[in-house]
Scaffold this motif. Structure first.
Motif, short mmCIF file in Angstrom:
data_model
loop_
_atom_site.label_atom_id
_atom_site.label_comp_id
_atom_site.label_asym_id
_atom_site.label_seq_id
_atom_site.Cartn_x
_atom_site.Cartn_y
_atom_site.Cartn_z
N ARG A 68 0.85 -1.19 -0.02
CA ARG A 68 0.08 -0.14 -0.05
C ARG A 68 0.71 1.41 0.16
N PRO A 69 0.26 2.55 -0.25
CA PRO A 69 1.08 3.49 -0.56
C PRO A 69 1.91 4.13 0.82
N TYR A 70 1.13 3.80 1.79
CA TYR A 70 1.58 4.30 3.24
C TYR A 70 3.06 3.40 3.61
N LYS A 71 3.22 2.18 2.88
CA LYS A 71 4.40 1.62 3.39
C LYS A 71 5.74 2.36 2.74
N GLY A 72 5.46 3.55 1.97
CA GLY A 72 6.83 4.25 1.42
C GLY A 72 7.76 3.51 0.46
N VAL A 73 7.47 2.50 -0.41
CA VAL A 73 8.10 2.05 -1.03
C VAL A 73 8.53 2.72 -2.36
N GLU A 74 7.71 3.70 -2.69
CA GLU A 74 8.00 4.63 -3.71
C GLU A 74 9.40 5.62 -3.36
N ASN A 75 9.31 6.10 -1.86
CA ASN A 75 10.16 6.79 -1.64
C ASN A 75 11.52 5.89 -1.58
N LEU A 76 11.41 4.91 -1.00
CA LEU A 76 12.55 3.63 -0.80
C LEU A 76 13.30 3.79 -2.19
N LEU A 77 12.55 3.40 -3.30
CA LEU A 77 13.21 3.49 -4.57
C LEU A 77 14.09 4.48 -4.95
N THR B 33 -2.45 -1.37 -6.01
CA THR B 33 -3.20 -1.07 -7.34
C THR B 33 -2.38 -1.12 -8.35
N ARG B 34 -2.86 -1.09 -9.65
CA ARG B 34 -2.04 -1.26 -10.94
C ARG B 34 -1.37 0.30 -11.07
N ALA B 35 -1.86 1.23 -10.56
CA ALA B 35 -1.25 2.65 -10.73
C ALA B 35 0.06 2.51 -9.67
N LEU B 36 -0.10 2.14 -8.55
CA LEU B 36 1.26 1.94 -7.70
C LEU B 36 2.36 1.00 -8.22
N ALA B 37 1.91 -0.06 -9.11
CA ALA B 37 3.02 -0.91 -9.75
C ALA B 37 3.40 -0.21 -10.95
N SER C 227 18.90 -11.68 2.47
CA SER C 227 19.40 -10.04 2.75
C SER C 227 20.29 -9.83 3.64
N GLU C 228 21.00 -8.55 3.57
CA GLU C 228 21.92 -8.05 4.58
C GLU C 228 20.94 -7.34 5.62
N LEU C 229 19.87 -6.70 5.29
CA LEU C 229 19.02 -5.75 5.91
C LEU C 229 17.68 -5.70 5.23
N VAL C 230 16.58 -5.69 6.13
CA VAL C 230 15.37 -5.54 5.81
C VAL C 230 14.82 -4.18 5.86
N VAL C 231 14.52 -3.42 4.89
CA VAL C 231 14.05 -1.96 4.92
C VAL C 231 12.59 -1.90 4.98
N LEU C 232 11.95 -1.52 6.01
CA LEU C 232 10.65 -1.29 5.94
C LEU C 232 10.33 0.40 5.90
N PRO C 233 10.16 0.88 5.01
CA PRO C 233 10.14 2.39 4.82
C PRO C 233 8.59 2.96 5.06
N TYR C 234 7.96 2.39 5.89
CA TYR C 234 6.81 2.83 6.42
C TYR C 234 6.62 4.18 6.77
N ARG C 235 5.60 5.01 6.36
CA ARG C 235 5.55 6.22 6.88
C ARG C 235 4.93 6.40 8.28
N ASP C 236 4.43 5.39 8.74
CA ASP C 236 3.82 5.07 10.11
C ASP C 236 3.85 3.66 10.41
N ILE C 237 4.39 3.28 11.66
CA ILE C 237 4.34 1.84 11.80
C ILE C 237 3.82 1.74 13.43
#
Length: 177
Positions: free
Chosen positions: A2-11, A33-37, A69-79
């Motif tokens: 979902r968008p709140y998970k911040g994956v766009e910013n991570l990339l 959503t397809r738009a997010l993909a 993985s060396e590190l698992v990044v969870l770029p959530y905006r809120d958790i």
């Protein structure tokens, strides 16, 4: 995903962090959503160090990806809770998560070698610093993450104590578990 998970910013921040660092990024999960993909594909472009696996994966594949993985990044905006964070920790993999009361408690519980925090929104500097720290850690001397106190009896007892405390008078309440 979902968008709140911040994956766009991570990339975006991963691309900036690449610089002199030898990094690779693997993004796993089915976008909501397809738009997010499409947006994720657009940001990643032809970057060879980014691997997008934008689909639901089974538990074994997810566990294997985490262990690799060396590190698992969870770029959530809120958790407030994260099964992915606890899964990574249970597999002895460090995590990078936003700093808040919950994640600070995780850091106290699991140690600052395993729980790396960033303030506000994830930046390229946060990524680079966390990776550098993970790569410089002597993991053999640290040992595995202990999840002993997260078994069902311990969780049940903690809930019982919280409820009794909320009631105010532990001595006058008789509850059986």
């Amino acid at each position: 995903m979902r968008p709140y998970k911040g994956v766009e910013n991570l990339l975006q921040e991963f691309i900036l962090a690449q610089g002199e660092n030898s990094l690779s990024l693997r993004v796993i999960g089915a976008p909501q959503t397809r738009a997010l993909a499409e947006r994720l594909h657009q940001i990643a472009g032809d970057e060879p160090s980014i691997r997008l696996e934008l689909e639901r994966v089974n538990d074994d594949a997810l566990a294997t990806a985490i262990v690799d993985s060396e590190l698992v990044v969870l770029p959530y905006r809120d958790i407030h809770n994260s099964g992915a964070a606890l899964l990574a920790l249970s597999l002895d993999r460090p995590i990078l998560v936003p700093s808040n009361d919950v994640t600070i408690a995780w850091r106290q519980e699991f140690g600052d070698d395993y729980v790396h925090l960033y303030a506000a929104e994830l930046t390229a500097d946060d990524l680079a610093a966390a990776v550098a720290r993970v790569r410089s850690t002597d993991w053999a001397s640290i040992g595995p993450v202990s999840m002993d106190h997260r078994d069902w009896p311990s969780i049940g007892q903690a809930h019982r104590e919280a409820y009794l405390q909320a009631l105010g008078d532990k001595d006058s309440v008789d509850l059986e578990l």
